[in-house]
Write a protein that holds these residues in place. Structure first.
Motif, PDB file in Angstrom:
ATOM      1  N   GLY A 174      46.233  38.782  43.037  1.00  0.00           N
ATOM      2  CA  GLY A 174      45.843  37.378  43.059  1.00  0.00           C
ATOM      3  C   GLY A 174      46.744  36.500  42.202  1.00  0.00           C
ATOM      4  N   CYS A 175      48.025  36.803  42.173  1.00  0.00           N
ATOM      5  CA  CYS A 175      48.960  36.050  41.322  1.00  0.00           C
ATOM      6  C   CYS A 175      49.282  34.690  41.936  1.00  0.00           C
ATOM      7  CB  CYS A 175      50.250  36.841  41.116  1.00  0.00           C
ATOM      8  SG  CYS A 175      49.999  38.341  40.159  1.00  0.00           S
ATOM      9  N   ARG A 176      49.160  33.680  41.081  1.00  0.00           N
ATOM     10  CA  ARG A 176      49.441  32.302  41.493  1.00  0.00           C
ATOM     11  C   ARG A 176      50.260  31.622  40.403  1.00  0.00           C
ATOM     12  NH1 ARG A 176      44.216  33.272  43.093  1.00  0.00           N
ATOM     13  NH2 ARG A 176      43.721  32.776  45.251  1.00  0.00           N
ATOM     14  N   PRO A 177      51.179  30.719  40.816  1.00  0.00           N
ATOM     15  CA  PRO A 177      51.911  29.958  39.800  1.00  0.00           C
ATOM     16  C   PRO A 177      50.964  28.976  39.114  1.00  0.00           C
ATOM     17  CG  PRO A 177      52.513  29.210  42.011  1.00  0.00           C
ATOM     18  CD  PRO A 177      51.585  30.385  42.175  1.00  0.00           C
ATOM     19  N   THR A 178      50.963  28.988  37.792  1.00  0.00           N
ATOM     20  CA  THR A 178      50.063  28.107  37.044  1.00  0.00           C
ATOM     21  C   THR A 178      50.782  27.306  35.970  1.00  0.00           C
ATOM     22  OG1 THR A 178      49.529  29.878  35.486  1.00  0.00           O
ATOM     23  CG2 THR A 178      48.057  29.618  37.390  1.00  0.00           C
ATOM     24  N   ALA A 179      52.018  27.672  35.674  1.00  0.00           N
ATOM     25  CA  ALA A 179      52.727  26.995  34.584  1.00  0.00           C
ATOM     26  C   ALA A 179      54.224  27.225  34.748  1.00  0.00           C
ATOM     27  CB  ALA A 179      52.265  27.540  33.235  1.00  0.00           C
TER      28      ALA A 179
END
Length: 189
Positions: A131-136
């Motif tokens: 569930g990896c998502r770009p957040t920063a």
């Protein structure tokens, strides 16, 4: 008294060279046959390697300049543990965020290995991040040059098979994951 007939007796130990990230250790040892000699090895903190999977099942990869081999290396986020790390999962989450700007919904241990125990005391802990998502934004160390990109699991597997991906940590993580997944009792990978 040795616990195994193959065990060496360490007579003396000193750090011969130290730099940020690792030490070179020199030990005076006595071998099982009584021979006395020196042994040198690389000593470093434990490291973590993350196989980051997006919600769609793609892999978040990095391209990083590697000065030792004078080329861009294609691989996975990897980094050393820090004294303030509470646990290995925290270190894996930190390295994933720093090198890729991504966060994971969940992390699972994959395998722990000693990648070069003939010349180093290194221990490498592998994790699968789902569930990896770009957040920063990336938070790279002063000596890191990293580009982030995603690849399908199949494309990354092909890149390993074709020799495009040569980073040993990535090859091991992907191979182990493709062979066993995170649940060795499961038939699904």
């Amino acid at each position: 008294m040795p616990t195994d007939s193959l065990e060496w007796e360490t007579r003396d130990r000193r750090v011969a060279y130290s730099c940020p990230g690792f030490d070179v250790v020199n030990e005076s040892v006595r071998l099982p046959d009584g021979t006395e000699t020196d042994f040198d090895y690389l000593s470093e903190p434990a490291s973590v390697c993350v196989l980051p999977l997006t919600p769609d099942g793609d892999v978040v990869c990095i391209d990083e300049w590697r000065q030792a081999v004078s080329r861009v290396s294609h691989g996975l986020p990897v980094g050393g543990t820090e004294p303030e790390d509470d646990d290995l999962e925290a270190a894996a989450r930190r390295e994933l965020a720093e090198e890729t700007g991504h966060e994971a919904d969940e992390l699972e241990p994959l395998v722990t290995v000693e990648p070069a125990n003939g010349i180093a005391d290194a221990v490498l802990h592998f994790f699968v991040a789902r569930g990896c998502r770009p957040t920063a934004e990336q938070r790279l160390d002063h000596n890191e040059s990293i580009r982030v990109r995603t690849r399908s699991l199949e494309a990354l597997t092909d890149a390993v098979a074709d020799g495009e991906v040569r980073d040993g940590r990535t090859v091991l993580a992907l191979s182990y994951y493709r062979l066993f997944g995170t649940d060795r009792d499961s038939d699904e990978v």
